[in-house]
Scaffold this motif. Structure first.
Motif, PDB file in Angstrom:
ATOM      1  N   ALA A  11       0.831  -1.203   0.000  1.00 41.28           N
ATOM      2  CA  ALA A  11       0.000   0.000   0.000  1.00 41.28           C
ATOM      3  C   ALA A  11       0.864   1.250   0.000  1.00 41.28           C
ATOM      4  CB  ALA A  11      -0.919  -0.002   1.218  1.00 41.28           C
ATOM      5  N   ASN A  12       1.934   1.228   0.789  1.00 45.30           N
ATOM      6  CA  ASN A  12       2.839   2.384   0.811  1.00 45.30           C
ATOM      7  C   ASN A  12       3.508   2.603  -0.530  1.00 45.30           C
ATOM      8  OD1 ASN A  12       2.269   2.984   3.444  1.00 45.30           O
ATOM      9  ND2 ASN A  12       3.994   1.839   4.286  1.00 45.30           N
ATOM     10  N   SER A  13       3.899   1.526  -1.206  1.00 43.58           N
ATOM     11  CA  SER A  13       4.551   1.692  -2.503  1.00 43.58           C
ATOM     12  C   SER A  13       3.569   2.232  -3.542  1.00 43.58           C
ATOM     13  CB  SER A  13       5.189   0.383  -2.975  1.00 43.58           C
ATOM     14  OG  SER A  13       4.194  -0.574  -3.257  1.00 43.58           O
ATOM     15  N   ASP A  14       2.282   1.876  -3.425  1.00 48.33           N
ATOM     16  CA  ASP A  14       1.280   2.430  -4.339  1.00 48.33           C
ATOM     17  C   ASP A  14       1.136   3.931  -4.143  1.00 48.33           C
ATOM     18  OD1 ASP A  14       0.748   0.026  -5.525  1.00 48.33           O
ATOM     19  OD2 ASP A  14      -1.042  -0.398  -4.328  1.00 48.33           O
ATOM     20  N   GLN A  15       1.235   4.387  -2.908  1.00 47.66           N
ATOM     21  CA  GLN A  15       1.111   5.809  -2.620  1.00 47.66           C
ATOM     22  C   GLN A  15       2.286   6.593  -3.176  1.00 47.66           C
ATOM     23  OE1 GLN A  15       0.766   5.806   1.601  1.00 47.66           O
ATOM     24  NE2 GLN A  15      -1.378   5.155   1.594  1.00 47.66           N
ATOM     25  N   ARG A  16       3.471   5.986  -3.260  1.00 41.31           N
ATOM     26  CA  ARG A  16       4.669   6.668  -3.746  1.00 41.31           C
ATOM     27  C   ARG A  16       4.759   6.683  -5.264  1.00 41.31           C
ATOM     28  NH1 ARG A  16       7.776   3.705   0.607  1.00 41.31           N
ATOM     29  NH2 ARG A  16       7.806   2.102  -0.967  1.00 41.31           N
ATOM     30  N   ARG A  17       3.969   5.905  -5.938  1.00 42.73           N
ATOM     31  CA  ARG A  17       4.047   5.843  -7.399  1.00 42.73           C
ATOM     32  C   ARG A  17       3.741   7.193  -8.014  1.00 42.73           C
ATOM     33  NH1 ARG A  17       1.094   0.212  -8.412  1.00 42.73           N
ATOM     34  NH2 ARG A  17       2.848  -1.078  -7.846  1.00 42.73           N
ATOM     35  N   ARG A  18       4.477   7.501  -9.073  1.00 39.24           N
ATOM     36  CA  ARG A  18       4.219   8.743  -9.789  1.00 39.24           C
ATOM     37  C   ARG A  18       2.907   8.625 -10.534  1.00 39.24           C
ATOM     38  NH1 ARG A  18       9.074   7.288 -11.623  1.00 39.24           N
ATOM     39  NH2 ARG A  18       8.276   7.208 -13.729  1.00 39.24           N
ATOM     40  N   LYS A  19       2.241   9.742 -10.660  1.00 40.66           N
ATOM     41  CA  LYS A  19       0.994   9.761 -11.403  1.00 40.66           C
ATOM     42  C   LYS A  19       1.295  10.078 -12.852  1.00 40.66           C
ATOM     43  CE  LYS A  19      -1.659  11.062  -7.435  1.00 40.66           C
ATOM     44  NZ  LYS A  19      -2.315  12.095  -6.694  1.00 40.66           N
ATOM     45  N   LYS A  20       0.775   9.270 -13.733  1.00 44.98           N
ATOM     46  CA  LYS A  20       0.943   9.491 -15.155  1.00 44.98           C
ATOM     47  C   LYS A  20      -0.379   9.981 -15.717  1.00 44.98           C
ATOM     48  CE  LYS A  20       4.601   6.152 -15.788  1.00 44.98           C
ATOM     49  NZ  LYS A  20       5.122   5.088 -16.621  1.00 44.98           N
ATOM     50  N   VAL A  21      -0.287  10.745 -16.783  1.00 42.32           N
ATOM     51  CA  VAL A  21      -1.496  11.233 -17.434  1.00 42.32           C
ATOM     52  C   VAL A  21      -1.678  10.472 -18.741  1.00 42.32           C
ATOM     53  CG1 VAL A  21      -1.291  13.526 -16.410  1.00 42.32           C
ATOM     54  CG2 VAL A  21      -0.296  13.082 -18.647  1.00 42.32           C
ATOM     55  N   ALA A  22      -2.905  10.415 -19.201  1.00 45.63           N
ATOM     56  CA  ALA A  22      -3.169   9.794 -20.495  1.00 45.63           C
ATOM     57  C   ALA A  22      -2.661  10.722 -21.583  1.00 45.63           C
ATOM     58  CB  ALA A  22      -4.661   9.543 -20.662  1.00 45.63           C
ATOM     59  N   LEU A  23      -1.838  10.185 -22.458  1.00 43.23           N
ATOM     60  CA  LEU A  23      -1.297  10.978 -23.557  1.00 43.23           C
ATOM     61  C   LEU A  23      -2.264  10.961 -24.733  1.00 43.23           C
ATOM     62  CD1 LEU A  23       2.391   9.721 -23.405  1.00 43.23           C
ATOM     63  CD2 LEU A  23       1.466  11.858 -22.486  1.00 43.23           C
ATOM     64  N   LYS A  24      -2.339  12.086 -25.410  1.00 43.47           N
ATOM     65  CA  LYS A  24      -3.189  12.168 -26.595  1.00 43.47           C
ATOM     66  C   LYS A  24      -2.614  11.269 -27.695  1.00 43.47           C
ATOM     67  CE  LYS A  24      -2.637  16.655 -26.540  1.00 43.47           C
ATOM     68  NZ  LYS A  24      -2.618  18.043 -26.954  1.00 43.47           N
ATOM     69  N   PRO A  25      -3.449  10.775 -28.587  1.00 43.39           N
ATOM     70  CA  PRO A  25      -2.933   9.986 -29.714  1.00 43.39           C
ATOM     71  C   PRO A  25      -1.888  10.794 -30.484  1.00 43.39           C
ATOM     72  CG  PRO A  25      -5.320   9.828 -29.620  1.00 43.39           C
ATOM     73  CD  PRO A  25      -4.919  10.875 -28.611  1.00 43.39           C
ATOM     74  N   GLY A  26      -0.812  10.114 -30.847  1.00 42.28           N
ATOM     75  CA  GLY A  26       0.264  10.784 -31.571  1.00 42.28           C
ATOM     76  C   GLY A  26       1.332  11.372 -30.663  1.00 42.28           C
ATOM     77  N   PHE A  27       1.226  11.153 -29.328  1.00 46.49           N
ATOM     78  CA  PHE A  27       2.179  11.719 -28.380  1.00 46.49           C
ATOM     79  C   PHE A  27       2.791  10.654 -27.472  1.00 46.49           C
ATOM     80  CE2 PHE A  27      -0.402  15.252 -29.729  1.00 46.49           C
ATOM     81  CZ  PHE A  27       0.547  16.241 -29.937  1.00 46.49           C
ATOM     82  N   SER A  28       2.997   9.480 -28.012  1.00 44.04           N
ATOM     83  CA  SER A  28       3.610   8.391 -27.252  1.00 44.04           C
ATOM     84  C   SER A  28       5.127   8.566 -27.245  1.00 44.04           C
ATOM     85  CB  SER A  28       3.261   7.046 -27.895  1.00 44.04           C
ATOM     86  OG  SER A  28       3.995   6.892 -29.103  1.00 44.04           O
ATOM     87  N   PRO A  29       5.834   7.807 -26.408  1.00 45.44           N
ATOM     88  CA  PRO A  29       7.302   7.846 -26.453  1.00 45.44           C
ATOM     89  C   PRO A  29       7.851   7.499 -27.841  1.00 45.44           C
ATOM     90  CG  PRO A  29       6.586   6.793 -24.438  1.00 45.44           C
ATOM     91  CD  PRO A  29       5.348   6.999 -25.281  1.00 45.44           C
ATOM     92  N   LEU A  30       7.202   6.596 -28.550  1.00 41.74           N
ATOM     93  CA  LEU A  30       7.660   6.274 -29.912  1.00 41.74           C
ATOM     94  C   LEU A  30       7.456   7.447 -30.865  1.00 41.74           C
ATOM     95  CD1 LEU A  30       6.524   2.575 -30.375  1.00 41.74           C
ATOM     96  CD2 LEU A  30       8.850   3.455 -30.201  1.00 41.74           C
ATOM     97  N   ASP A  31       6.359   8.170 -30.687  1.00 42.16           N
ATOM     98  CA  ASP A  31       6.129   9.358 -31.514  1.00 42.16           C
ATOM     99  C   ASP A  31       7.199  10.413 -31.243  1.00 42.16           C
ATOM    100  OD1 ASP A  31       3.728   8.466 -32.837  1.00 42.16           O
ATOM    101  OD2 ASP A  31       2.686   8.789 -30.935  1.00 42.16           O
ATOM    102  N   TRP A  32       7.580  10.565 -29.971  1.00 45.18           N
ATOM    103  CA  TRP A  32       8.645  11.515 -29.631  1.00 45.18           C
ATOM    104  C   TRP A  32       9.965  11.071 -30.258  1.00 45.18           C
ATOM    105  CZ3 TRP A  32       9.408  16.272 -28.557  1.00 45.18           C
ATOM    106  CH2 TRP A  32      10.636  16.703 -28.054  1.00 45.18           C
ATOM    107  N   ALA A  33      10.261   9.787 -30.197  1.00 41.12           N
ATOM    108  CA  ALA A  33      11.497   9.272 -30.794  1.00 41.12           C
ATOM    109  C   ALA A  33      11.524   9.553 -32.295  1.00 41.12           C
ATOM    110  CB  ALA A  33      11.637   7.776 -30.525  1.00 41.12           C
ATOM    111  N   ARG A  34      10.386   9.395 -32.952  1.00 36.60           N
ATOM    112  CA  ARG A  34      10.311   9.702 -34.388  1.00 36.60           C
ATOM    113  C   ARG A  34      10.557  11.183 -34.648  1.00 36.60           C
ATOM    114  NH1 ARG A  34       6.749   5.269 -34.803  1.00 36.60           N
ATOM    115  NH2 ARG A  34       4.945   6.384 -33.983  1.00 36.60           N
ATOM    116  N   LEU A  35       9.983  12.024 -33.814  1.00 40.89           N
ATOM    117  CA  LEU A  35      10.163  13.466 -33.971  1.00 40.89           C
ATOM    118  C   LEU A  35      11.627  13.851 -33.748  1.00 40.89           C
ATOM    119  CD1 LEU A  35       8.861  16.209 -34.516  1.00 40.89           C
ATOM    120  CD2 LEU A  35       8.279  16.332 -32.082  1.00 40.89           C
TER     121      LEU A  35
END
Length: 129
Positions: A11-35
């Motif tokens: 439970a403590n480790s879940d609380q420490r996890r970073r919050k991620k946001v949903a990325l819009k289509p076309g803005f994935s890490p692979l899209d960034w690598a292509r750019l």
């Protein structure tokens, strides 16, 4: 068991996890690598220059965002939509030295691998490190 040490630490480790946001289509890490490999000028400058902290501070908006990581100045404006933590997390270091924040959050990440083509220059003068 419900209150076992394993469950409590999970439970403590879940609380420490970073919050991620949903990325819009076309803005994935692979899209960034292509750019990054596209050859597009992501820095917005013709060549790297020396900048004072005061000059970097002027670039503190979502549509014009620079930050210092190490002694390097990056224009992260284009990267903001690709950042897994969202624009609000990027804005925490907008126009500032974000070195400590960056390495507290991404100790395993080499900023040049992600932001290399966004390099606008280097910090000059005192007030840095």
């Amino acid at each position: 068991m419900r209150n076992s040490p394993q469950m409590l630490s999970a439970a403590n480790s879940d609380q420490r996890r970073r919050k991620k946001v949903a990325l819009k289509p076309g803005f994935s890490p692979l899209d960034w690598a292509r750019l990054l490999k596209s050859g597009e000028n992501l820095s917005g400058v013709d060549r790297p220059h020396l900048y004072t902290h005061e000059e970097v501070q002027k670039h503190n908006k979502r549509d014009d965002c620079w930050m210092i990581i190490g002694n390097k100045v990056y224009n992260v404006t284009r990267y903001m939509d690709f950042h897994p933590g969202g624009k609000s997390q990027m804005m925490r270091a907008a126009g500032k030295d974000g070195t400590k924040l960056f390495f507290e959050t991404h100790a395993w990440v080499n900023p040049d691998n992600i932001l290399g083509p966004c390099l606008v220059g280097f910090v000059s003068g005192s007030g840095g490190f």
